[in-house]
Design an enzyme around this catalytic site. Structure first.
Site, PDB file in Angstrom:
ATOM      1  N   SER A 261       2.692   4.829   5.038  1.00 21.26           N
ATOM      2  CA  SER A 261       2.114   3.377   4.315  1.00 21.26           C
ATOM      3  C   SER A 261       3.106   2.422   4.129  1.00 21.26           C
ATOM      4  CB  SER A 261       1.553   4.214   2.995  1.00 21.26           C
ATOM      5  OG  SER A 261       0.945   3.036   2.326  1.00 21.26           O
ATOM      6  N   LYS A 262       2.537   1.333   4.442  1.00 19.00           N
ATOM      7  CA  LYS A 262       3.247   0.182   4.291  1.00 19.00           C
ATOM      8  C   LYS A 262       3.559  -0.191   2.846  1.00 19.00           C
ATOM      9  CE  LYS A 262       4.987  -3.895   5.684  1.00 19.00           C
ATOM     10  NZ  LYS A 262       6.415  -4.049   6.593  1.00 19.00           N
TER      11      LYS A 262
END
Length: 490
Positions: A261-262
């Protein structure tokens, strides 16, 4: 009534007789690793079969759009050489290829679906859930409205959404190339929204319409869409259309428990490039995140991936992103480059440390290329070339080389005049002079080379040895630094 001629014209445009795949990202700002993998697998399936790879921009979720994000998509595909055959920027027989430019198409097909009984207008004043989550179709009074009443309320200007009419009873079975046959009870499926009150479609509706009209034969997407696939099949069946082959890929994970996940700091494709990874290495590594070609081989150029790729090699299990493994791939790719190509990509990083324009940066290839894992490692490796750091004389002491301060001073004092006598400052001349001097003095090569390297670099660890460093520095700078070393040791 719907315009039958219009639909006939739309259906007549559908390409047939070839494998057609599509990469359909939303322009939300960056290309995450899982998205890049989807693009790659989609490309490989098409090219392996001699088919077409299509780019479609899915921008109907206006709240998530990011300015310039479409440019990121184009650039990523271009950098990775995943060349699309049709798309917003080059056109094609099944365009437009941007969903907001297809608004009229979705509206007409929604009306057709209403006529076929596969959807209904919902006038209920409740929050619109884009995917119809938590919506109990058995409680919706609009589901049982007569066509006349529904038409009249719509004609009066009353706001509505269009929902898919899911059967109350029975089951829906769909086939996936990875997960095989999956059957779900229809009463577990929601009457999800197909068309929002603003006239824009939801993902669930638009992607089915677009895939059909663009002749898509294989749909590659994340396994999170497995739960939605029965709804897609019911739409295909309601329209009387052929269902494409589904290829659902398990997620790319940071670890066994968490997806990448960014938001949690995991790198996007652009981040990896900024961290010094080559796009070819990234693409090669991403291909193996959940797919195996069989055998021990790991390094594949893109044309070789096309040849080797087979859907049967895709795993059901999630793939864990291993940055150390990617770093290994990157180092292998760097080593395999032609020296000229390496210098071209390395030059910006070399110039971060080496500002002296008199130094020929091509000379760095032999010492950097075999020792570089990431391009961002380069500046720190060679920062001593511009300015000799202030170092401690304890660096001259090395048990393996049998040197200490006294021995190092002696070696430098005897090496200085030998190097001063070199007329043509070539690597070969420097090497031969030093080897000959060591033999004359009756010492090991390392006993002579260690003090020289410390004197000219001022660092314990350097790329390349004394000969390479002296050659790159040039004669005058080498002799100047040697004199500084002698002064420090005296």
């Amino acid at each position: 009534m719907t315009d039958q001629k219009w639909f006939e014209d739309m259906e007549a445009r559908i390409p047939h007789g070839e494998v057609r795949t599509r990469f359909a990202p939303s322009p939300t700002g960056y290309m995450h690793v899982g998205n890049l993998r989807t693009a790659l697998y989609t490309y490989l399936i098409a090219k392996k079969a001699g088919g077409k790879f299509i780019l479609r921009i899915e921008d109907t979720d206006q709240g998530r759009l990011v300015a310039g994000a479409a440019d990121v998509i184009y650039k990523t595909l271009r950098d990775c050489r995943l060349t699309h055959d049709e798309g917003p920027d080059i056109g094609g027989p099944a365009g437009p290829y941007i969903q907001t430019e297809r608004r009229e198409i979705y509206g007409k097909y929604a009306e057709l679906l209403l006529e076929k009984g596969g959807a209904y207008r919902c006038f209920c004043q409740k929050t619109e859930e884009p995917e119809g989550e938590n919506f109990d179709k058995t409680d919706d009074p609009c589901r049982d409205l007569s066509k006349a009443e529904s038409d009249a309320r719509a004609a009066s200007g009353e706001s509505f959404v269009i929902r898919q009419r899911i059967p109350h009873e029975g089951t829906t079975t769909f086939h996936d190339e990875i997960f095989y046959d999956i059957t779900v009870p229809n009463d577990t499926l929601d009457d999800n929204v197909l068309m929002k009150s603003d006239g824009l479609p939801t993902y669930n509706f638009a992607n089915v319409i677009d895939d059909h009209l663009m002749g898509i034969t294989h749909v590659v997407r994340g396994s999170e869409y497995l739960a939605s696939s029965p709804k897609y099949n019911l739409l295909y069946e309601a329209f009387g259309w052929d269902i494409p082959k589904y290829v659902h890929c398990s997620p790319v994970m940071r670890d066994k428990q968490n997806k990448m996940s960014k938001r949690h700091g995991d790198p996007s494709y652009e981040d990896l490039l900024a961290q010094g990874y080559l796009n070819d290495a990234v693409l090669n590594y991403v291909a193996l995140l959940g797919w195996s070609p069989g055998g021990e081989r790991e390094i594949y150029a893109l044309p070789e991936l096309v040849e080797a790729f087979d859907i049967s090699g895709i795993s059901k299990s999630p793939a864990i992103f291993d940055i150390e493994k990617l770093t290994y791939f990157n180092a292998e790719y760097i080593k395999a480059m032609e020296p000229e190509a390496f210098i071209k990509v390395a030059e910006p990083y070399i110039r971060e440390s080496v500002k002296n324009s008199a130094i020929d940066i091509a000379l760095f290839a032999p010492i950097l290329q075999p020792r570089t894992e990431k391009l961002t490692d380069i500046p720190e490796k060679i920062d001593f070339f511009d300015a000799l750091p202030d170092y401690d004389t304890t660096l001259f002491t090395n048990k393996k080389s049998k040197t200490d301060a006294a021995v190092s001073l002696d070696m430098l004092q005897k090496t200085l005049p030998a190097l001063e006598d070199i007329a043509a400052w070539t690597e070969e001349a420097i090497h031969d002079t030093l080897i000959s001097l060591a033999e004359t003095l009756g010492v090991k090569n390392a006993t002579l080379m260690w003090p020289l390297r410390i004197a000219v670099a001022g660092k314990l660890v350097t790329p390349g040895g004394a000969v390479e460093i002296c050659h790159i520095l040039g004669k005058d700078e080498t002799l100047r630094r040697m004199r500084i070393g002698i002064e420090k040791l005296s």
